[in-house]
Design an enzyme around this catalytic site. Structure first.
Site, PDB file in Angstrom:
ATOM      1  CE  LYS A  35      -1.585  -6.501  13.003  1.00 60.94           C
ATOM      2  NZ  LYS A  35      -1.556  -7.064  11.977  1.00 60.94           N
TER       3      LYS A  35
HETATM    4  P1  NAD Z   1      -5.442   2.169   8.240  1.00 60.77           P
HETATM    5  O1  NAD Z   1      -5.522   3.260   9.131  1.00 60.77           O
HETATM    6  O2  NAD Z   1      -4.547   3.230   6.950  1.00 60.77           O
HETATM    7  O3  NAD Z   1      -6.939   2.743   7.317  1.00 60.77           O
HETATM    8  C1  NAD Z   1      -7.883   2.011   8.194  1.00 60.77           C
HETATM    9  C2  NAD Z   1      -8.989   2.578   7.700  1.00 60.77           C
HETATM   10  O4  NAD Z   1      -9.922   2.253   8.497  1.00 60.77           O
HETATM   11  C3  NAD Z   1      -9.499   3.938   7.869  1.00 60.77           C
HETATM   12  O5  NAD Z   1     -10.133   4.740   6.492  1.00 60.77           O
HETATM   13  C4  NAD Z   1     -10.636   4.226   9.244  1.00 60.77           C
HETATM   14  O6  NAD Z   1     -11.771   6.022   8.992  1.00 60.77           O
HETATM   15  C5  NAD Z   1     -11.340   3.577   8.618  1.00 60.77           C
HETATM   16  N1  NAD Z   1     -11.866   3.344   9.646  1.00 60.77           N
HETATM   17  C6  NAD Z   1     -11.126   3.398  11.490  1.00 60.77           C
HETATM   18  N2  NAD Z   1     -12.814   2.646  12.271  1.00 60.77           N
HETATM   19  C7  NAD Z   1     -13.353   2.515  11.695  1.00 60.77           C
HETATM   20  C8  NAD Z   1     -15.292   2.351  12.237  1.00 60.77           C
HETATM   21  N3  NAD Z   1     -15.152   1.758  12.771  1.00 60.77           N
HETATM   22  N4  NAD Z   1     -15.934   2.133  10.696  1.00 60.77           N
HETATM   23  C9  NAD Z   1     -15.020   1.995   9.353  1.00 60.77           C
HETATM   24  N5  NAD Z   1     -14.174   2.532   9.462  1.00 60.77           N
HETATM   25  C10 NAD Z   1     -13.666   3.241  10.330  1.00 60.77           C
HETATM   26  O7  NAD Z   1      -5.247   0.375   8.544  1.00 60.77           O
HETATM   27  P2  NAD Z   1      -5.579   0.363   7.000  1.00 60.77           P
HETATM   28  O8  NAD Z   1      -3.366  -0.161   7.110  1.00 60.77           O
HETATM   29  O9  NAD Z   1      -5.825   0.766   5.947  1.00 60.77           O
HETATM   30  O10 NAD Z   1      -5.473  -1.288   7.546  1.00 60.77           O
HETATM   31  C11 NAD Z   1      -6.938  -2.070   7.169  1.00 60.77           C
HETATM   32  C12 NAD Z   1      -7.430  -2.964   8.114  1.00 60.77           C
HETATM   33  O11 NAD Z   1      -6.455  -3.969   6.857  1.00 60.77           O
HETATM   34  C13 NAD Z   1      -6.765  -4.000   9.602  1.00 60.77           C
HETATM   35  O12 NAD Z   1      -7.782  -5.035   9.613  1.00 60.77           O
HETATM   36  C14 NAD Z   1      -5.412  -4.190   9.119  1.00 60.77           C
HETATM   37  O13 NAD Z   1      -5.152  -5.144  10.325  1.00 60.77           O
HETATM   38  C15 NAD Z   1      -5.792  -4.722   7.335  1.00 60.77           C
HETATM   39  N6  NAD Z   1      -4.576  -5.304   7.274  1.00 60.77           N
HETATM   40  C16 NAD Z   1      -3.678  -4.160   7.079  1.00 60.77           C
HETATM   41  C17 NAD Z   1      -2.284  -4.433   5.984  1.00 60.77           C
HETATM   42  C18 NAD Z   1      -0.917  -2.963   5.650  1.00 60.77           C
HETATM   43  O14 NAD Z   1       0.146  -3.490   5.579  1.00 60.77           O
HETATM   44  N7  NAD Z   1      -1.488  -1.760   6.660  1.00 60.77           N
HETATM   45  C19 NAD Z   1      -1.830  -5.866   5.679  1.00 60.77           C
HETATM   46  C20 NAD Z   1      -2.704  -6.855   5.555  1.00 60.77           C
HETATM   47  C21 NAD Z   1      -3.872  -6.437   6.965  1.00 60.77           C
END
Ligand code: NAD
Length: 419
Positions: free
Chosen positions: A109
């Site tokens: 990561k």
């Molecule tokens: P992103 O940045 O696209 O979206 C994050 C979302 O969470 C946004 O809507 C943001 O406004 C919201 N957010 C941020 N801080 C917040 C808070 N304090 N309270 C409530 N909402 C909040 O990120 P993502 O890629 O969707 O990732 C989200 C989660 O999924 C993370 O834990 C990431 O590690 C995990 N993840 C992502 C992927 C991927 O392919 N993008 C894969 C596996 C896991």
């Protein structure tokens, strides 16, 4: 959701989950120590010239947790709260996730302490190119392949791919995944994590005898993972009653039109001003009346303070580590079922793996091929975890960990320890 509110760090949570599973595996303490120790950790401090000509220093990280099963894989996060501890935990989760879904990677990561929304596009590009250069001693198609995470996107991946390629002197698409299609990205990658959440959530609903058409779902986070998970579940007939982002949330007992909320979010930059719903805060989202909760934002949001109020029977962990140890214990005591993060959100890394394979071969698959293969992998592994949980009378997360850790241990034993 702030770092200060948390009693335990992400690493504490990752280690506690690991320790719980290790009790069901017959491992000696030396092996346990080897398994939890990250292989290498890089901290970089680097300057970026901002648009006003001033120099600003940034701190970034790249951690390789394990290289036993292949090159390392793991996203890059841009967020002001990124710490080495958090990146270390996320890297370890990647090791177990890749092993669980049987793709030939170890876990990594990366992250930069920055709020990308405070930077101009030009500043973000400079920051990304410099960070990519700083970690270029670790990344490569054969060694370590980054991908997007919170705060990064396909454009950031394109800048990393371009920076690395410029240094090599030839184009190297396979150095990152989650790229735009035009430079070697895969069909279906952007939607992969949310689509995988939908496949596993629907399968869990089937086992729990929840009819999608009568199932109320709340989704925290409306980014890459949350928005696609919400949309896909809505398309499958579920009633999406609540959605939130960093600014707060919206609730409608009759259900939200997710496509309309998406359109609103694109225009307004947030879901909170969507006016065909009631305004709620992020804690109210987690505790609202629903059957399925999809935390898809950041770690540690379901803690011992929030968990007693959670009403959902099924928690589909779109985010990594959204539940603390105490939070999970409280919910397990209440009879909730978890689809643990390393299973639920593994769709992203699975299609990243497809992208890497396609880039290495220079031969690209159709979206149907991608979605079919993704569905097969998500369902096969869901069943493996479900059956292990039933057979060993353990919770779903512990079942997923025992399978994943067992596969890494097998690889260690087959390879032997060098020299
Ligand atoms: P992103 O940045 O696209 O979206 C994050 C979302 O969470 C946004 O809507 C943001 O406004 C919201 N957010 C941020 N801080 C917040 C808070 N304090 N309270 C409530 N909402 C909040 O990120 P993502 O890629 O969707 O990732 C989200 C989660 O999924 C993370 O834990 C990431 O590690 C995990 N993840 C992502 C992927 C991927 O392919 N993008 C894969 C596996 C896991």
């Amino acid at each position: 959701m702030t770092a200060t509110k948390r009693r335990y760090s992400a690493s504490d949570v990752a280690r506690a989950q690991f320790n719980k599973a290790v009790r069901y595996l017959n491992l000696d303490s030396d092996m346990v120590e080897y398994l939890v120790t990250p292989k290498r950790e890089l901290i970089v401090h680097f300057p970026v010239v901002m648009d006003d000509g001033r120099i600003r220093m940034f701190t970034g990280y790249r951690v390789h947790h394990s290289t036993v099963k292949g090159p390392t894989k793991g996203g890059i996060r841009y967020h002001p709260d990124v710490t080495l501890d958090e990146v270390r935990a996320l890297a370890m989760w990647m090791t177990w996730k890749c092993a669980l879904v049987n793709i030939p990677y170890g876990g990594a990561k990366g992250g930069v302490q920055v709020d990308p929304k405070q930077l101009t596009r030009n500043e973000l590009r400079h920051l990304t190119r410099r960070y990519a250069t700083e970690i270029s001693i670790l990344i490569s198609p054969e060694g370590d392949v980054p991908a997007p995470d919170v705060g990064t996107n396909p454009e950031v991946m394109a800048w990393i791919m371009d920076t690395y390629s410029m240094h090599r002197g030839y184009s190297t698409p396979a150095v990152v995944t989650g790229k735009p299609i035009s430079i070697g990205g895969s069909q279906g990658r952007i939607e992969a994590t949310g689509t995988g959440v939908m496949f596993t959530a629907l399968e869990a609903m089937r086992h729990l005898r929840l009819d999608p058409n009568n199932t109320r779902v709340a989704v925290q986070g409306f980014g890459n993972v949350g928005s696609v998970a919400a949309l896909r579940l809505w398309e499958q007939g579920c009633k999406i009653v609540a959605i939130s982002d960093v600014n707060g949330g919206i609730y409608a007992a009759r259900g939200l039109n997710v496509r309309d909320v998406l359109r609103h979010q694109k225009e307004a930059g947030t879901v909170t001003s969507y006016n065909e719903a009631d305004a709620i805060d992020n804690t109210e989202l987690l505790t609202c009346d629903c059957d399925v909760l999809v935390p898809a934002a950041l770690e540690g949001v379901i803690d011992e303070l929030v968990a007693p109020g959670v009403k959902a029977r099924l928690i589909a962990e779109g985010a990594n580590g959204p539940c603390t140890i105490e939070g999970e214990d409280i919910l397990l005591d209440k009879g909730a079922t978890f689809i643990p993060d390393i299973l639920c959100n593994a769709g992203g890394v699975t299609v990243s793996y497809f992208e890497w394979v396609q880039d290495l071969q220079g031969f690209f698959w159709t979206e149907n091929e991608i979605v079919d293969r993704l569905r097969r992998i998500m369902l096969e592994n869901f069943h493996a975890v479900w059956e292990t949980a039933l057979e060993k009378r353990i919770d779903m997360r512990t079942a997923a960990y025992t399978l994943a850790i067992g596969r890494v241990v097998e690889a260690i034993n087959v390879r032997g320890i060098y020299p």
